[in-house]
Design a protein around this motif. Structure first.
Motif, PDB file in Angstrom:
ATOM      1  N   ALA A  54      33.454  42.595  34.631  1.00 24.43           N
ATOM      2  CA  ALA A  54      32.935  43.127  35.888  1.00 24.43           C
ATOM      3  C   ALA A  54      33.987  42.968  36.977  1.00 24.43           C
ATOM      4  N   ARG A  55      33.854  43.781  38.010  1.00 20.82           N
ATOM      5  CA  ARG A  55      34.785  43.700  39.135  1.00 20.82           C
ATOM      6  C   ARG A  55      34.693  42.317  39.777  1.00 20.82           C
ATOM      7  N   ARG A  56      35.833  41.743  40.097  1.00 16.20           N
ATOM      8  CA  ARG A  56      35.889  40.383  40.635  1.00 16.20           C
ATOM      9  C   ARG A  56      36.208  40.401  42.121  1.00 16.20           C
ATOM     10  N   ALA A  57      35.458  39.637  42.897  1.00 13.56           N
ATOM     11  CA  ALA A  57      35.759  39.505  44.317  1.00 13.56           C
ATOM     12  C   ALA A  57      37.116  38.838  44.491  1.00 13.56           C
ATOM     13  N   ASP A  58      37.950  39.409  45.364  1.00 18.56           N
ATOM     14  CA  ASP A  58      39.285  38.843  45.559  1.00 18.56           C
ATOM     15  C   ASP A  58      39.633  38.644  47.030  1.00 18.56           C
ATOM     16  N   ARG A  84      45.971  53.271  53.361  1.00 16.10           N
ATOM     17  CA  ARG A  84      44.511  53.456  53.283  1.00 16.10           C
ATOM     18  C   ARG A  84      43.992  52.923  51.952  1.00 16.10           C
ATOM     19  N   TYR A  85      42.869  52.205  51.994  1.00 17.43           N
ATOM     20  CA  TYR A  85      42.342  51.560  50.800  1.00 17.43           C
ATOM     21  C   TYR A  85      40.819  51.615  50.810  1.00 17.43           C
ATOM     22  N   GLY A  86      40.217  50.891  49.890  1.00 16.90           N
ATOM     23  CA  GLY A  86      38.774  50.793  49.840  1.00 16.90           C
ATOM     24  C   GLY A  86      38.370  49.348  49.671  1.00 16.90           C
ATOM     25  N   LEU A  87      37.093  49.071  49.909  1.00 21.97           N
ATOM     26  CA  LEU A  87      36.578  47.713  49.773  1.00 21.97           C
ATOM     27  C   LEU A  87      35.192  47.787  49.128  1.00 21.97           C
ATOM     28  N   PHE A  88      35.063  47.153  47.969  1.00 16.32           N
ATOM     29  CA  PHE A  88      33.764  47.045  47.320  1.00 16.32           C
ATOM     30  C   PHE A  88      33.009  45.883  47.946  1.00 16.32           C
ATOM     31  N   THR A  89      31.801  46.172  48.394  1.00 11.79           N
ATOM     32  CA  THR A  89      31.014  45.187  49.111  1.00 11.79           C
ATOM     33  C   THR A  89      29.616  45.103  48.507  1.00 11.79           C
ATOM     34  N   ALA A 127      34.092  40.161  48.689  1.00 12.33           N
ATOM     35  CA  ALA A 127      34.366  41.589  48.524  1.00 12.33           C
ATOM     36  C   ALA A 127      35.572  41.773  47.618  1.00 12.33           C
ATOM     37  N   ALA A 128      35.785  43.012  47.184  1.00 16.02           N
ATOM     38  CA  ALA A 128      36.916  43.325  46.300  1.00 16.02           C
ATOM     39  C   ALA A 128      37.734  44.457  46.907  1.00 16.02           C
ATOM     40  N   PHE A 129      38.999  44.194  47.142  1.00 17.25           N
ATOM     41  CA  PHE A 129      39.923  45.160  47.720  1.00 17.25           C
ATOM     42  C   PHE A 129      40.337  46.161  46.645  1.00 17.25           C
ATOM     43  N   SER A 130      40.473  47.435  47.022  1.00 19.31           N
ATOM     44  CA  SER A 130      40.700  48.479  46.022  1.00 19.31           C
ATOM     45  C   SER A 130      41.682  49.531  46.512  1.00 19.31           C
ATOM     46  N   GLY A 131      42.439  50.078  45.556  1.00 16.14           N
ATOM     47  CA  GLY A 131      43.309  51.211  45.855  1.00 16.14           C
ATOM     48  C   GLY A 131      42.643  52.554  45.641  1.00 16.14           C
TER      49      GLY A 131
END
Length: 399
Positions: A54-58, A84-89, A127-131
Motif C-alpha cells: 500500500a502507499r506509504r505516508a512519507d 508541480r506535484y500531488g499529495l495523497f491525503t 500524507a504521501a508526496f507524489s509526482g
C-alpha cells in the motif's frame, strides 16, 4: 480423480523440498542459530520485494491555510523540489495538487495549493508526496475511452486517448502505483499525434490478481502489456511506441526482448527505469543499512525454486534475464533514457550501463535534482523538449 494438492512449504513433496532442506542444513551447519536468524531476515526482505504494498505516508501536513490556499509540509528531499506535484491525503480530500514552493526553512516547506481546499476541510496529518500531478483521466480534458484488455490473469483496465495517425504509445506504470502515474505524459503525446494507451497489469491496484499475488519484477507482467499491444494492433495501430516508468521500464524492456509483436515496436521511452534489479535492490538495501551478506542471501532466495516457495512467489525471479544491460545486444529499436543521477530510489547506474552498451541505439538524458519519476514535474519544458526532439529524430512523429 486427481490427488489433492499439498500445501506449499517444507512438507511439500517436490524437488523444492530438497533445496529448502539443503539450504537450511547448510545454514545451520555453518552458522547455527544465528544463521537461522539471518535466513529469516533474508526471507522477510525477499517477500517485501515481490509483495505489492500500500502507499506509504512519507511526509506530514504541518499547516493548512485555506484563505491563502497554501499548505505546509515537513521538509524532505521530495517535498522541497521545485515544480508541480500531488499529495495523497486522508480526510475530506484524498488527493490535492501542489504548486511551487513559497517559503521554506530547515524543517518545513510551504507550497501553493493548485486544488481548491474548502475552509471546512479536515485532513489527517500523515500524507504521501507524489509526482503524479493528475490522478484521473478527466483532468486532462482530452477525449478518452475505457477498455478491458484480456490477459492470462483476467481483464486488465486501460484508458485510450485517441489521436490522428496509426502510431500508438503504450504507457506502463511502476511498482506499487497505478496507471494514473502515466497521465502527465498524455498531453504531450497527444499534441504530437500519438494515440496513447495507458495500461494496467497483474497485481496492481486496478488489475486482476495473479495466482501468487506477487510481482515478477517484469518477468511476468510484460505478458499483460503484450496483450495490450495486441489490442492496439486490432484497433488499428501499425507502429507501437513503448513508454515505461520505473518498474514499467523493466516491463517495456522485457516486452521489447520477448514479444511476438516486436516487429511493430519502433521505439522505447524510459523514465527513471529499472534496467538491472540487482543494482536497484542492492542500493535500496544499503539505504536500509542491511549487511551485504544479508542482501546477497535475499537475492539468492528470490532467484531460487525453494525461495519462490517460501516467499509465496509464483516463480523464481530470473535476474539474468531481467538485466537489460547484459542483454543489450538483443535490443533492436532506439531507446530514450531519462534519469536523474540523484534519483534516490532507482539509481541511474543501470541506465548508464545500458547507454554505454548500445550507444548506437540509446540516447540518455541525465537530470540533476529531479528525484525518482519526477523529471516531468521538476522541469516540464526540458522533459517535453527532449522527448519531442527524439521522436522527430527517430521519424516517429513529424515535428
Amino acid at each position: 480423480m486427481k490427488a489433492p494438492r499439498r500445501a506449499a512449504g517444507l512438507g511439500a513433496s517436490t524437488p523444492a523440498r530438497a533445496g529448502i532442506l539443503s539450504a537450511l542444513t547448510a545454514i545451520i551447519a555453518g552458522f547455527g542459530v544465528i544463521g537461522l536468524v539471518w535466513f529469516a531476515a533474508a526471507l522477510r526482505v525477499a517477500r517485501l520485494v515481490i509483495t505489492p504494498a500500500a502507499r506509504r505516508a512519507d511526509t506530514r501536513i504541518l499547516g493548512l491555510d485555506t484563505a491563502a490556499q497554501t499548505i505546509s509540509l515537513s521538509r524532505t528531499p521530495d517535498t522541497e523540489l521545485p515544480g508541480r506535484y500531488g499529495l495523497f491525503t486522508r480526510g475530506s480530500e484524498d488527493y490535492i495538487k501542489l504548486g511551487s514552493v513559497l517559503h521554506e526553512d530547515a524543517a518545513a516547506v510551504t507550497r501553493k495549493l493548485l486544488t481548491h481546499v474548502d475552509a471546512r476541510a479536515k485532513l489527517a496529518v500523515d500524507a504521501a508526496f507524489s509526482g503524479w500531478y493528475y490522478d484521473r483521466p478527466e483532468q486532462l480534458h482530452l477525449p478518452f475511452t475505457s477498455h478491458l484488455v484480456g490477459s492470462a490473469v483476467g481483464p486488465c483496465p486501460a484508458w485510450v486517448f485517441p489521436a490522428d495517425g496509426d502510431t500508438w504509445c503504450i504507457q506502463v506504470h511502476g511498482r506499487g502505483t497505478t496507471r494514473a502515474e502515466c497521465l502527465r505524459a498524455v498531453p504531450l503525446l497527444h499534441s504530437l499525434g500519438l494515440t496513447t494507451m495507458v495500461v494496467s497489469y497483474r497485481n496492481d491496484a486496478d488489475a486482476p490478481r495473479s495466482r501468487s499475488g506477487t510481482y515478477g519484477l517484469g518477468a511476468t507482467e510484460w505478458r499483460d502489456v503484450d496483450a495490450a499491444v495486441g489490442f492496439a494492433r486490432r484497433s488499428g495501430a501499425r507502429r507501437i511506441l513503448l513508454m515505461g516508468w520505473s518498474m514499467g521500464g523493466a516491463i517495456c524492456l522485457q516486452l521489447a526482448l520477448n514479444s511476438a509483436h516486436r516487429d511493430r515496436i519502433v521505439g522505447i521511452i524510459l523514465d527513471s527505469p529499472v534496467v538491472d534489479w540487482r543494482i536497484v535492490l542492492g542500493y535500496q538495501a544499503q539505504q536500509m543499512r542491511l549487511p551485504q551478506p544479508l542482501t546477497s542471501l535475499a537475492l539468492r532466495t528470490l532467484a531460487s525454486d525453494w525461495g519462490a516457495r517460501l516467499t509465496g512467489g509464483g516463480a523464481p525471479i530470473p535476474f539474468d534475464k531481467l538485466d537489460a544491460a547484459a542483454r543489450a545486444a538483443e535490443l533492436r529499436v532506439p531507446i530514450l533514457l531519462l534519469h536523474s543521477d540523484d534519483d534516490g530510489f532507482v539509481p541511474s547506474d543501470g541506465s548508464h550501463a545500458l547507454a554505454a552498451a548500445r550507444p548506437d541505439l540509446v540516447r540518455m538524458e541525465t537530470f540533476t535534482g529531479a528525484r525518482h519519476t519526477k523529471l516531468w514535474n521538476y522541469d516540464q519544458n526540458r522533459w517535453n523538449d527532449v522527448i519531442t526532439a527524439w521522436l522527430a529524430d527517430q521519424d516517429i512523429v513529424v515535428r
